[in-house]
Scaffold this active site. Sequence first.
Site, PDB file in Angstrom:
ATOM      1  N   GLY A  46       0.843  -1.186   0.000  1.00 19.14           N
ATOM      2  CA  GLY A  46       0.000   0.000   0.000  1.00 19.14           C
ATOM      3  C   GLY A  46       0.878   1.236   0.000  1.00 19.14           C
ATOM      4  N   GLN A  51       3.276   9.913   1.154  1.00 22.27           N
ATOM      5  CA  GLN A  51       4.604   9.303   1.299  1.00 22.27           C
ATOM      6  C   GLN A  51       5.546   9.695   0.172  1.00 22.27           C
ATOM      7  OE1 GLN A  51       2.626   5.297   2.007  1.00 22.27           O
ATOM      8  NE2 GLN A  51       4.593   4.980   3.029  1.00 22.27           N
ATOM      9  N   CYS A  91       6.197  -0.311   7.044  1.00 24.38           N
ATOM     10  CA  CYS A  91       5.819   0.860   6.269  1.00 24.38           C
ATOM     11  C   CYS A  91       6.979   1.210   5.354  1.00 24.38           C
ATOM     12  CB  CYS A  91       5.508   2.019   7.202  1.00 24.38           C
ATOM     13  SG  CYS A  91       5.036   3.522   6.336  1.00 24.38           S
ATOM     14  N   LEU A  92       6.660   1.558   4.104  1.00 25.82           N
ATOM     15  CA  LEU A  92       7.730   1.920   3.172  1.00 25.82           C
ATOM     16  C   LEU A  92       8.462   3.178   3.640  1.00 25.82           C
ATOM     17  CD1 LEU A  92       5.869   1.176  -0.173  1.00 25.82           C
ATOM     18  CD2 LEU A  92       7.720  -0.154   0.853  1.00 25.82           C
ATOM     19  N   HIS A 133      -4.123   1.926   7.641  1.00 21.92           N
ATOM     20  CA  HIS A 133      -2.727   2.364   7.698  1.00 21.92           C
ATOM     21  C   HIS A 133      -2.488   3.496   6.690  1.00 21.92           C
ATOM     22  CE1 HIS A 133       1.773   1.346   7.867  1.00 21.92           C
ATOM     23  NE2 HIS A 133       1.687   2.133   6.800  1.00 21.92           N
ATOM     24  N   GLU A 134      -2.978   3.295   5.448  1.00 19.27           N
ATOM     25  CA  GLU A 134      -2.741   4.311   4.406  1.00 19.27           C
ATOM     26  C   GLU A 134      -3.523   5.594   4.688  1.00 19.27           C
ATOM     27  OE1 GLU A 134      -0.272   3.739   2.727  1.00 19.27           O
ATOM     28  OE2 GLU A 134      -0.198   1.566   3.047  1.00 19.27           O
ATOM     29  N   HIS A 137      -1.802   7.978   6.913  1.00 15.75           N
ATOM     30  CA  HIS A 137      -0.797   8.833   6.256  1.00 15.75           C
ATOM     31  C   HIS A 137      -1.404  10.163   5.823  1.00 15.75           C
ATOM     32  CE1 HIS A 137       2.777   6.379   6.091  1.00 15.75           C
ATOM     33  NE2 HIS A 137       2.119   5.341   5.585  1.00 15.75           N
TER      34      HIS A 137
END
Lengths: 169, 431
Positions: A46, A51, A91-92, A133-134, A137
Amino acid sequence: MAILEILEYPDPRLRTKAQPVEAVDNLVRTLLDDLFETMYAAPGIGLAASQVDVHKRIIVIDISENRDEPHAFINPDLEISGKEIEAEEGCLSVPGVYESVTRADHVLVKALDRDGQSFEFEATGMLAVCIQHECDHLEGKLFVDYLSSLKRSRIRRKLEKEHRIQALP
Amino acid sequence: MKTKAPAVKVDDRVQAARLLHQVITVGCTTDQAFARTTDPISPLSREMVYGSLRFFFSITDQISAVLHKPIEHKDQDLWALLIVGTYQLQRMRIPPHAAINETVGACEGLGKPWAKGLVNAVLRKLALEKIPERTFDHPQWMLDLIMADYPEQAVDIFHANNRQAPMALRVNRARISPEAYRNKLAEAGIQASPGWLPETLVLEAPVSTEKLVGFASGLVSIQDAGAQFVPELIPLESTTRLLDACAAPGGKLFHLLERYPGIDATALDVSTTRLKQLDLQARRLGHDTFTTLQGDASNLEWWEGDAFDVVLIDAPCSGSGTIRRHPDIKVLRGAKDVKKYAELQLALVENLWRTLRPGGTLLYCTCSLFAEENDKVVNSFLQLSGGAPQVLEISLPVGQATQFGWQLLPTDDDPKKTTDGFYFSCLKKTV
């Protein structure tokens, strides 16, 4: 299409609150394509526009093993329900860190698709976790915020150290 | 978000050999083998797996001819690597030295560096051989069946089966017109040409679903052009009660819903996992007006007793019409399987016939080329049931009439309009 640079914690830009998309135009669609490409290349399951330093309310997700179930949500609006579940998240923007986070098991998302049409989408389990989660952000929130301050500062120091090493000539 | 799967790049040849090993030794289908792999599968290893299976018989003949003794059972992954290596050497545009070096190097990746000499010797010998043309790359039982069923066309079918199938799309006409969608594709730099039906588009070159415009938002599905003829064969009215008896993953059902919105459709399937996949696709396409039932179509435990106007049986079959897309079928299936499928198919038709109202229509279809699964099943059913079923005449713009239905073959002259092999038969329950 292009692979975009992903901001890494503790970059303050990750704390920006994203603005709603006013019109789903070709620029937005190009961004969607780039987000998917960046996410698949990372590889992640995701990615939020926040991000990659674009502070618009856009997220893309694909949690499938075959990488063939892409979901894109523009201006997502979440309704959370169901029991709580605990899942290990990464997480990226926080590379190399995996910690358990508790979230709701069920979400109902209202959003726009890439043609600007509104749709509703229900998800449970890992997909529901990933959507939450996304969406965090977009509010400038990261999964490390759910951890203890001790753990969070340890992660922060670890990543800062890595960034210093990467910055060396 | 990210999951913990390690993202180490696996060598393409090692990956291809492992996947092929799963198919030829363990007996998984390519789809299963791909689904079980956690690493991303590169286009190169995908091509090597499919190609190796497409030309499996001539490749293994050649390797056996130059090996002094057979590869041991515990080293079947090396056998798979030799097949992958030979395929690269003979059928791909990879220079021989590169194909040999890279394949020899892959022995390390399989944890068998001692086999380097063997792989090197076999591939060097085969680099000099000419490719034999004798087998058509089909197992003998399949050659026999196809030659018996299609004496005039058998050779064309064998050649067609060894080609790659085009990627065909079905535009969701409930959401967008085919012309508008084709323009969207063109904007994205994807070239497509029209197929047999207005909603069918055939891509110049295959693309992944991520790159397919509007796939995630349900504007389009991937479906063979032949499978898209179903709504042509059973025109429905808005009040029709339809049963799709082997519904998952749902392509034909969704097509009917897109063409005839408002029908009262029931999707039955025996597998809950496959029904979940159907549900996922339904959400993607925005279809939420049908009923889903988990149940076995060979009994009536799931049936509440209300007769259906139309019953669609897209029966489980050998898949021999889809060999272009699933070359593993040639390696995995045997003549016995065809017999087993034919028994199941007859049982399905017999059982589901009882759920059809008098005057209603049953559409029986398979993606098989074999008469044993097609006309012969219908014939057995007609014999068993006396005068009640009336065979309706079918005609499509491509393919050929059979005694009781219509057969599509993968052999069309226009490569952009080829379909998989399909069989359709329409039976009306006389009052």
